[in-house]
Design a protein around this motif. Sequence first.
Motif, short mmCIF file in Angstrom:
data_model
loop_
_atom_site.label_atom_id
_atom_site.label_comp_id
_atom_site.label_asym_id
_atom_site.label_seq_id
_atom_site.Cartn_x
_atom_site.Cartn_y
_atom_site.Cartn_z
N MET A 152 0.85 -1.21 0.00
CA MET A 152 0.00 0.00 0.00
C MET A 152 0.88 1.25 0.00
SD MET A 152 -3.21 0.63 -0.06
CE MET A 152 -4.23 2.07 -0.01
N ILE A 153 0.43 2.26 -0.73
CA ILE A 153 1.16 3.53 -0.70
C ILE A 153 0.27 4.58 -0.02
CG2 ILE A 153 2.61 3.07 -2.70
CD1 ILE A 153 0.76 4.54 -4.47
N ASN A 154 0.88 5.55 0.64
CA ASN A 154 0.05 6.52 1.36
C ASN A 154 -0.49 7.60 0.41
OD1 ASN A 154 1.83 8.73 1.15
ND2 ASN A 154 2.87 8.23 3.07
N LYS A 185 -1.20 -1.65 -9.01
CA LYS A 185 -0.57 -2.82 -8.38
C LYS A 185 -0.45 -2.62 -6.87
CE LYS A 185 3.20 -5.93 -9.53
NZ LYS A 185 4.39 -6.09 -10.38
N ARG A 186 -0.26 -1.37 -6.45
CA ARG A 186 -0.13 -1.08 -5.02
C ARG A 186 -1.49 -0.85 -4.37
NH1 ARG A 186 4.68 0.03 -3.10
NH2 ARG A 186 3.68 -1.00 -1.35
N LYS A 187 -2.55 -1.16 -5.12
CA LYS A 187 -3.93 -1.08 -4.60
C LYS A 187 -4.29 0.34 -4.16
CE LYS A 187 -4.35 -5.48 -5.20
NZ LYS A 187 -4.35 -5.71 -6.62
N ALA A 188 -3.80 1.32 -4.91
CA ALA A 188 -4.17 2.71 -4.65
C ALA A 188 -5.04 3.19 -5.81
CB ALA A 188 -2.93 3.58 -4.51
N LYS A 189 -5.58 4.42 -5.66
CA LYS A 189 -6.54 4.90 -6.66
C LYS A 189 -5.84 5.70 -7.75
CE LYS A 189 -11.27 6.74 -6.44
NZ LYS A 189 -11.39 6.91 -7.83
#
Length: 170
Positions: free
Chosen positions: A1-3, A63-67
């Motif tokens: 996950m990325i912030n 891929k990092r499940k961010a929008k």
Amino acid sequence: MINDRVKEILNEQINKEFYSAYLYLSMGAYLSDMGMYGISKWMEIQAREEIDHGMILFDYILKRKAKVELHALNAPEISFSGAQDIFEKAYEHEKTISESINRIASLTENECDLATRNFIDWYLKEQIEEEDNILRILSKLKAFGADKASLYLLDKDLGSREYHQSTYEN
Ligand code: FEO
């Protein structure tokens, strides 16, 4: 996950890469109008590579499940005054992109997002190539561009560029 901060800056970079494609297409259209079909083709291939750069970011965010958040593109400049002017502007543009990539690298370090920091290394290396390629052409234009026969040969030479999809390699 990325912030959220990292997600935002990566989404902004997608916009900048797609804007780069727009700008180079605009330059390519002008060059084609001027009869410089080879340099025009070079610019069109440059535009395709910029779309690849945007898509690599797009895929990474997913891929990092961010929008992924796509924003409106600004209209690029449409008036130029010759090939040298175009490459001067392209060089200035690439310098702003390099600064933008540097800011992403710096932010990801501050946020301790080392995976994204590692990912962005590909862009740091790519920018060295981007600046160098454009600067080399600009140097040739400055050296021979005023001579029509030399400009014709340079146009022919740049027209031999072939598109190879830019892919992310670590
Ligand atoms: Fe994607 Fe020309 O930088």
